[in-house]
Design a protein around this motif. Structure first.
Motif, PDB file in Angstrom:
ATOM      1  N   GLN A 161       0.702  -1.149  -0.124  1.00 45.14           N
ATOM      2  CA  GLN A 161       0.037  -0.059   0.078  1.00 45.14           C
ATOM      3  C   GLN A 161       0.891   1.225  -0.076  1.00 45.14           C
ATOM      4  N   ASP A 186      -6.321   2.639   5.232  1.00 44.91           N
ATOM      5  CA  ASP A 186      -7.663   2.414   4.511  1.00 44.91           C
ATOM      6  C   ASP A 186      -8.295   3.483   3.748  1.00 44.91           C
ATOM      7  N   HIS A 187      -8.473   4.563   4.181  1.00 44.87           N
ATOM      8  CA  HIS A 187      -9.142   5.788   3.796  1.00 44.87           C
ATOM      9  C   HIS A 187      -8.331   6.246   2.666  1.00 44.87           C
ATOM     10  N   LEU A 210      -7.269  -4.274  -1.663  1.00 48.06           N
ATOM     11  CA  LEU A 210      -8.083  -3.508  -0.841  1.00 48.06           C
ATOM     12  C   LEU A 210      -8.381  -4.274   0.421  1.00 48.06           C
ATOM     13  N   SER A 211      -8.367  -3.593   1.792  1.00 41.83           N
ATOM     14  CA  SER A 211      -8.928  -4.334   2.693  1.00 41.83           C
ATOM     15  C   SER A 211     -10.456  -4.194   2.795  1.00 41.83           C
ATOM     16  N   GLU A 263     -12.375  -2.780   4.991  1.00 42.79           N
ATOM     17  CA  GLU A 263     -12.985  -1.182   5.174  1.00 42.79           C
ATOM     18  C   GLU A 263     -12.799  -0.214   3.687  1.00 42.79           C
ATOM     19  N   ALA A 264     -11.409  -0.404   3.181  1.00 47.45           N
ATOM     20  CA  ALA A 264     -11.261   0.378   2.294  1.00 47.45           C
ATOM     21  C   ALA A 264     -12.125   0.034   1.034  1.00 47.45           C
TER      22      ALA A 264
END
Length: 450
Positions: free
Chosen positions: A44, A269-270, A346-347, A349-350
């Protein structure tokens, strides 16, 4: 379509000219997405660092190619008059001054790479900053080649040769992707490989651009592209037509970089969701972006013919096509949300954040974006080049950046703030552009070749 051909600017012709630009734009948008997916395999931090530096490179590139933007408008107007000599003079003056600027900008970036990264990645960790600095120092040497390539695609569109511009763009972006994948997956060069891919791909784009312009007959040898004898009245007009548009794009990317600063503190994540959302947004706006890319050339040809009624009709046709193409293409990534999250690593949440934003996007794209993108590009084609960029900057910094700051600082919305920031931006721009259109000020502000 030859330079001395009398082009009929009806809706059918305009749509036919837009098709190569659509293919071009899809490659321009999709291949950076694919490249980001390739880089995401490095982690990331690498993905985010490359994404931010790509925005820095876009920011710098727009300042570099501003003269080319003005040259394209003048070339379109000369084409409308069937003035081949005028087109040749514009090419020589545009390439010469633009390439000169790229060498200066490259030197500045090499000298100040550290402070640039520190400012752009405020709030990021040391690993991301190190990755971004390495990538920037390699890619900055591609600026002269990108300047030549960008001039080429703009001039080709300006003289009514969008197909050649499309081929040049598709080949260059494909070369970047292939070299990127080879350097990362085969040679295991990591972030250095990603930077080399951008540099070498742009070399390919510049070389092919030279060939494509030569095929039009407008310039056939190096002496037709470059000169040390500047025609200052023409340079002044190119600056007047191009610099406001370049500054407009400069502030657009600048706002994205500023908003990054307010998203980064919300965590990986954001910010990862922000990277994906931004790239998917560019894909969803492809329809109106295509029209905006060709509008200056079409409107410039209409002005070159000296036909005021033709100018008004072309404006309406461009906005009609912008609405329907924009609406249709705004849904492009929505059927593939699960695949997008998987490709970007992506996780959960992301993925949730990115998917929500992508699903919401068509609402304001269909309502607002089609006009907010097509109208100012059409205005620029007839030489109305000062007020529209001011309107865009107002929308970006008052409607977008300020809304993002308020939503993140006072409401802790994180990446979700980006959606409301975009809504605020396009509401402001659409209202002000519509006022300029209805008032007739855009017609009274015409300028260009006489």
């Amino acid at each position: 379509m030859s330079l001395d051909q009398n082009i009929t600017l009806d809706r059918k012709t305009i749509f036919r000219m837009l098709i190569p630009v659509l293919i071009d734009q899809l490659f321009i948008t999709l291949l950076p997405i694919v490249n980001t997916v390739v880089v995401s395999a490095l982690g990331q931090s690498s993905m985010s660092g490359v994404a931010i530096v790509d925005q820095i490179n876009q920011l710098i590139s727009f300042t570099v190619v501003a003269i080319g933007m003005g040259g394209a408008v003048m070339a379109a107007q000369y084409t409308g008059r069937s003035d081949k000599d005028g087109v040749s003079r514009v090419i020589k003056q545009s390439y010469s001054s633009s390439i000169l600027v790229t060498f200066v900008v490259t030197a500045v970036v090499v000298l100040f790479a550290g402070p640039i990264i520190t400012m752009a990645l405020s709030g990021a960790d040391a690993e991301m900053k190190s990755i971004a600095r390495s990538y920037l120092l390699i890619t900055c040497f591609s600026y002269p080649f990108y300047g030549f390539y960008s001039n080429t695609t703009q001039i080709l569109r300006g003289i009514g040769r969008p197909r050649e511009a499309m081929v040049t763009s598709v080949v260059m972006n494909t070369a970047i992707f292939v070299i990127n994948a080879f350097c990362i997956y085969v040679l295991k060069l990591g972030i250095i490989g990603a930077g080399l891919a951008t540099l070498l791909g742009r070399v390919v784009g510049a070389g092919l651009g030279y060939i494509m312009v030569g095929r039009t007959g407008a310039a056939k040898k190096p002496g037709d592209f470059f000169t040390l004898k500047f025609e200052w009245p023409m340079q002044k007009m190119m600056l007047r037509l191009g610099v406001p548009a370049g500054l407009q794009s400069f502030f657009f990317i600048g706002a994205r970089l500023v908003m990054n600063v307010f998203i980064l503190p919300f965590g990986a994540d954001h910010y990862a969701a922000n990277v994906v959302f931004t790239q998917m947004l560019d894909l969803q706006c492809t329809g109106s972006t295509v029209v905006a890319g060709m509008a200056p050339a079409i409107m410039g040809m209409a002005k070159g013919k000296g036909d005021q009624d033709g100018i008004k009709k072309a404006f309406k046709d461009l906005n009609y096509l912008s609405f329907w193409m924009g609406a249709a293409l705004s849904f492009l990534p929505i059927p593939f949300l699960k695949q997008i999250a998987w490709l970007y690593h992506l996780s959960p949440e992301a993925s949730t954040i990115a998917n929500t934003l992508i699903l919401w996007n068509p609402v304001y794209i269909i309502a607002l974006v089609w006009f907010a993108q097509a109208a100012p590009a059409a205005f620029r084609g007839i030489g109305d080049s000062v007020v529209p960029p001011v309107i865009m900057v107002t929308g970006i910094w008052v409607g977008r950046a300020l809304t993002c700051i308020i939503c993140t600082k006072f409401f802790n919305m994180g990446a979700y703030a980006l959606y409301w920031a975009l809504v605020g931006d396009y509401v402001v721009r659409s209202v002000l552009y519509f006022w300029r259109y209805k008032s007739g000020a855009w017609l009274r502000a015409q300028r260009g070749v006489e």
